[in-house]
Scaffold this active site. Structure first.
Site, PDB file in Angstrom:
ATOM      1  N   LYS A  76       6.779   0.421   9.682  1.00 48.24           N
ATOM      2  CA  LYS A  76       6.552   0.445   8.229  1.00 48.24           C
ATOM      3  C   LYS A  76       7.785   1.019   7.532  1.00 48.24           C
ATOM      4  O   LYS A  76       8.344   2.031   7.980  1.00 48.24           O
ATOM      5  CB  LYS A  76       5.306   1.273   7.912  1.00 48.24           C
ATOM      6  CG  LYS A  76       4.855   1.200   6.466  1.00 48.24           C
ATOM      7  CD  LYS A  76       3.554   1.988   6.251  1.00 48.24           C
ATOM      8  CE  LYS A  76       3.088   1.956   4.816  1.00 48.24           C
ATOM      9  NZ  LYS A  76       1.863   2.769   4.597  1.00 48.24           N
ATOM     10  N   SER A 151      -1.659   0.379   1.977  1.00 46.93           N
ATOM     11  CA  SER A 151      -0.308  -0.001   1.656  1.00 46.93           C
ATOM     12  C   SER A 151       0.448  -0.641   2.824  1.00 46.93           C
ATOM     13  O   SER A 151       1.458  -1.301   2.619  1.00 46.93           O
ATOM     14  CB  SER A 151       0.473   1.230   1.184  1.00 46.93           C
ATOM     15  OG  SER A 151       0.580   2.192   2.218  1.00 46.93           O
ATOM     16  N   SER A 175      -4.294   3.677   4.329  1.00 47.98           N
ATOM     17  CA  SER A 175      -3.285   2.610   4.445  1.00 47.98           C
ATOM     18  C   SER A 175      -3.010   2.096   5.846  1.00 47.98           C
ATOM     19  O   SER A 175      -2.285   1.123   6.008  1.00 47.98           O
ATOM     20  CB  SER A 175      -1.972   3.054   3.819  1.00 47.98           C
ATOM     21  OG  SER A 175      -2.097   3.025   2.421  1.00 47.98           O
TER      22      SER A 175
HETATM   23  N1  GLN Z   1      -4.763   2.988  -1.326  1.00 49.87           N
HETATM   24  C1  GLN Z   1      -4.565   4.400  -1.398  1.00 49.87           C
HETATM   25  C2  GLN Z   1      -3.610   4.724  -2.517  1.00 49.87           C
HETATM   26  O1  GLN Z   1      -3.239   3.856  -3.205  1.00 49.87           O
HETATM   27  C3  GLN Z   1      -4.088   4.934  -0.078  1.00 49.87           C
HETATM   28  C4  GLN Z   1      -2.665   4.648   0.174  1.00 49.87           C
HETATM   29  C5  GLN Z   1      -2.193   5.200   1.479  1.00 49.87           C
HETATM   30  O2  GLN Z   1      -2.963   5.538   2.370  1.00 49.87           O
HETATM   31  N2  GLN Z   1      -0.888   5.335   1.579  1.00 49.87           N
HETATM   32  O3  GLN Z   1      -3.216   5.823  -2.712  1.00 49.87           O
END
Ligand code: GLN
Length: 487
Positions: A76, A151, A175
Site C-alpha cells: 500500500k 482505503s 481499510s
Molecule cells: N473509511 C475510514 C475512514 O475514512 C477508515 C479508513 C482507514 O481505515 N484508513 O477514515
C-alpha cells in the site's frame, strides 16, 4: 504449465524452495499479469519491475530464504520504501522518494519477499472506496463498475485479480477489512502495536495499524508472522512475542470455543443479503463445534461518531507537516507570495476535498472551548467501547459480525454523501477504538458479489482469528471471481 499467478503464497514458496520454479519466473509471471490486467483494475500506482526481479534473483541465488522467500507482494502506498515513489494517494507527495525503508519493508526484504510495487488508496487513507485517490479510482475485479473498498482498495484488488498473492494494507477504521470483504479476500488488522508503524505515513496515530492481505487465511498468517514483532523505532510497538498465528492457522479447529454474535452489529444499514450470508456463517461455526452466544455491546452505536472526531483530530495534527517546506509539492513560490501564502496555496492545491474536510473537522474539534465537548467526549466513548469489548470477551472467546454492511457499491454512488461513505465502517471501527485484532474473510456471495465475515479477538490474541478463520475457510472455500472482463 500451471499458471503461477493462481498459486497461494504457501504453494508459491514451496515451489520455489523445491526449485520447481525460480523466484525470477514467479516475479516475471506477476509482472506480466500486471501488464495485462492493471490497465482495467488500476490497483498499482507504481510498479518496480527492476527491484522485484533483483530481489527474486537474490532468493534464487540462495542469499535469502524463509517461509515466504520469493513470494510477490503489493505494498500500500502509505508505506515508505527507500527510493520508490510514495504518494499516499495524494498530489501533495507526488514525486517524493523516501530516503529510508519502513520497518515492515526491512522485514519483508530480509525474508526474501518480492515487492512488486505500490498500490492505490484513498488519499491519506481517508475513505472506503479508493475513489478519493488523487490518481483515479481502483476497480473491483468482481465487477469493474464497482468500488474495491477503501482505503486499501488497490491492495485488495491486486490480490483478487491475481496480480499478487499477498499485499500489505493499513487499517485505521476498516481499510484492510472492508476492502477484503468487498473483494472476496482475507484481510487482518493485527492488535494495535503488533506490527510496527515506523515508516507509515500517519493518518490517526492512535488507530493506524498495518496488516496482511491475502487470498487464504494461512497466507495471511505467514505474512503476519514476517511483519509482526517488537520494533524499538515505534514507541507504541508491543514488546512481547508475536502470537502463534501460523500454528493457529494450521490448527484450524474451533471445537470448544465460544463465539459471540454482537447484537448491535446488525439491523439498520446492513443489506439483507449480507445479513443472510452472515446468519449462514454463524450456523457453519456452530456445525464446526463452536458454542454460539449472543452478546451485547451497548456503546458500539457511538463508535462511528467517536471515530469521526478522534481520527480527524489526529489527522489535522499529523498532516500539518505537509507545508511545502519539508516534502513534496510547493505552489506559488514566485518571490511575490509570502511563505505563509506559499504554505496555504500548496495545501489548497495538494490536498483533495475529503482530506480538507477531515482537517477542518479535526481542527475544530481540537480548538479551545470545544476540545472537551468533542475530542474529550469522544475519548470517553472510546473507553466505554473498550469496556464493552472486555465484558464481551468474558462471555466469548471471539466476536463475529458482518465485516461490511453492504456488498461493493457502484463507483460514484456515495461520492456526494460523505456520511453514507463513513457508514461503510459501522462494523470495523469498534476494534480500532479498542485496539484488538480483527479479520475479514469471505463467507459467500450476495447478488454475485462477495460478503465478508468479521472475527474479532482480545488484544494480543491474533492467533484466535486465524484458528477460527482457517476452520471456517476449510468449510466454506473462498469464492473465485469470474474475471469475465479479461481480454
Ligand atoms: N473509511 C475510514 C475512514 O475514512 C477508515 C479508513 C482507514 O481505515 N484508513 O477514515
Amino acid at each position: 504449465m500451471t499458471d503461477l499467478t493462481r498459486l497461494s503464497a504457501a504453494e508459491t514458496a514451496a515451489a520455489i524452495a523445491s526449485k520447481d520454479v525460480s523466484a525470477v519466473e514467479v516475479a516475471q509471471a506477476h509482472l506480466d499479469r500486471i501488464a495485462k490486467v492493471d490497465r482495467q483494475v488500476h490497483a498499482f500506482l507504481h510498479v518496480d519491475a527492476e527491484g522485484a526481479l533483483a530481489q527474486a534473483a537474490r532468493v534464487d541465488s540462495g542469499e535469502l530464504s524463509g517461509p515466504l522467500a520469493g513470494v510477490p507482494l503489493a505494498l500500500k502506498d502509505v508505506i515508505v520504501q527507500k527510493g520508490i515513489p510514495t504518494t499516499v494517494g495524494s498530489r501533495i507527495l507526488e514525486g517524493w522518494r523516501p530516503p529510508y525503508d519502513a520497518t515492515i519493508v526491512t522485514r519483508l526484504k530480509a525474508a526474501g519477499v518480492v515487492v512488486l510495487g505500490k498500490t492505490n488508496m484513498d488519499e491519506f487513507a481517508m475513505g472506503s472506496s479508493t475513489e478519493h485517490s488523487a490518481y483515479g479510482p481502483t476497480h473491483n475485479p468482481w465487477d469493474l463498475s464497482r468500488i474495491p473498498g477503501g482505503s486499501g482498495g488497490g491492495s485488495s484488488a491486486a490480490i483478487a485479480s491475481y496480480q499478487a498473492p499477498l499485499a500489505i494494507g493499513t487499517d485505521t477504521g476498516g481499510s484492510i477489512r472492508q476492502p477484503a470483504a468487498v473483494t472476496g479476500t482475507v484481510g487482518v488488522k493485527p492488535t494495535y502495536g503488533g506490527v510496527s508503524r515506523y515508516g507509515l505515513v500517519a493518518f490517526s496515530s492512535s488507530l493506524d495499524q498495518a496488516g496482511p492481505c491475502a487470498r487464504t487465511v494461512l497466507d495471511a498468517a505467514l505474512l503476519h508472522e514476517v511483519i509482526a514483532g517488537h520494533d524499538p523505532a515505534d514507541s507504541t510497538s508491543i514488546p512481547a512475542p508475536v502470537p502463534p498465528v501460523v500454528e493457529a492457522a494450521r490448527q484450524a479447529d474451533i471445537a470448544g470455543l465460544t463465539v459471540g454474535v454482537v447484537k448491535e452489529l446488525s439491523g439498520e444499514g446492513y443489506q439483507p443479503g449480507v445479513e443472510a450470508r452472515f446468519a449462514e456463517a454463524v450456523e457453519t461455526l456452530t456445525s464446526l463445534g463452536a458454542k454460539v452466544v449472543e452478546v451485547s455491546c451497548p456503546h458500539f452505536g457511538y463508535a462511528l461518531p467517536a471515530y469521526y472526531l478522534i481520527a480527524p483530530s489526529e489527522a489535522s495534527s499529523n498532516l500539518a507537516k505537509f507545508d511545502s517546506v519539508r516534502y513534496g509539492l510547493r505552489t506559488g513560490d514566485d518571490g511575490v507570495h509570502s511563505l505563509e501564502e506559499v504554505m496555504s496555496l500548496t495545501r489548497a492545491a495538494g490536498f483533495g476535498a475529503e482530506v480538507k474536510r477531515r482537517i477542518i473537522l479535526g481542527t475544530y474539534a481540537l480548538s479551545s472551548g470545544y476540545y472537551d465537548a468533542y475530542y474529550g467526549q469522544a475519548q470517553k466513548v472510546r473507553s466505554l467501547i473498550t469496556r464493552d469489548f472486555t465484558e464481551a470477551f468474558g462471555l466469548a472467546d471471539v466476536l463475529v459480525s458482518p465485516a461490511a454492511p453492504t456488498v461493493a457499491f457502484p463507483l460514484g454512488e456515495k461520492l456526494s454523501d460523505p456520511l453514507a461513505m463513513y457508514r461503510q465502517d459501522l462494523a470495523t471501527i469498534p476494534s480500532n477504538l479498542y485496539g484488538g485484532p480483527a479479520m475479514s474473510l469471505p463467507c459467500g456471495l450476495s447478488d454475485g458479489l462477495p460478503v465478508g465475515l468479521q472475527i474479532m479477538a482480545p488484544t494480543m490474541r491474533d492467533d484466535l482469528l486465524y484458528r477460527v478463520g482457517a476452520a471456517f475457510e476449510a468449510a466454506v472455500p473462498p469464492p473465485v471471481p469470474p474475471l469475465d472482463w479479461e481480454a
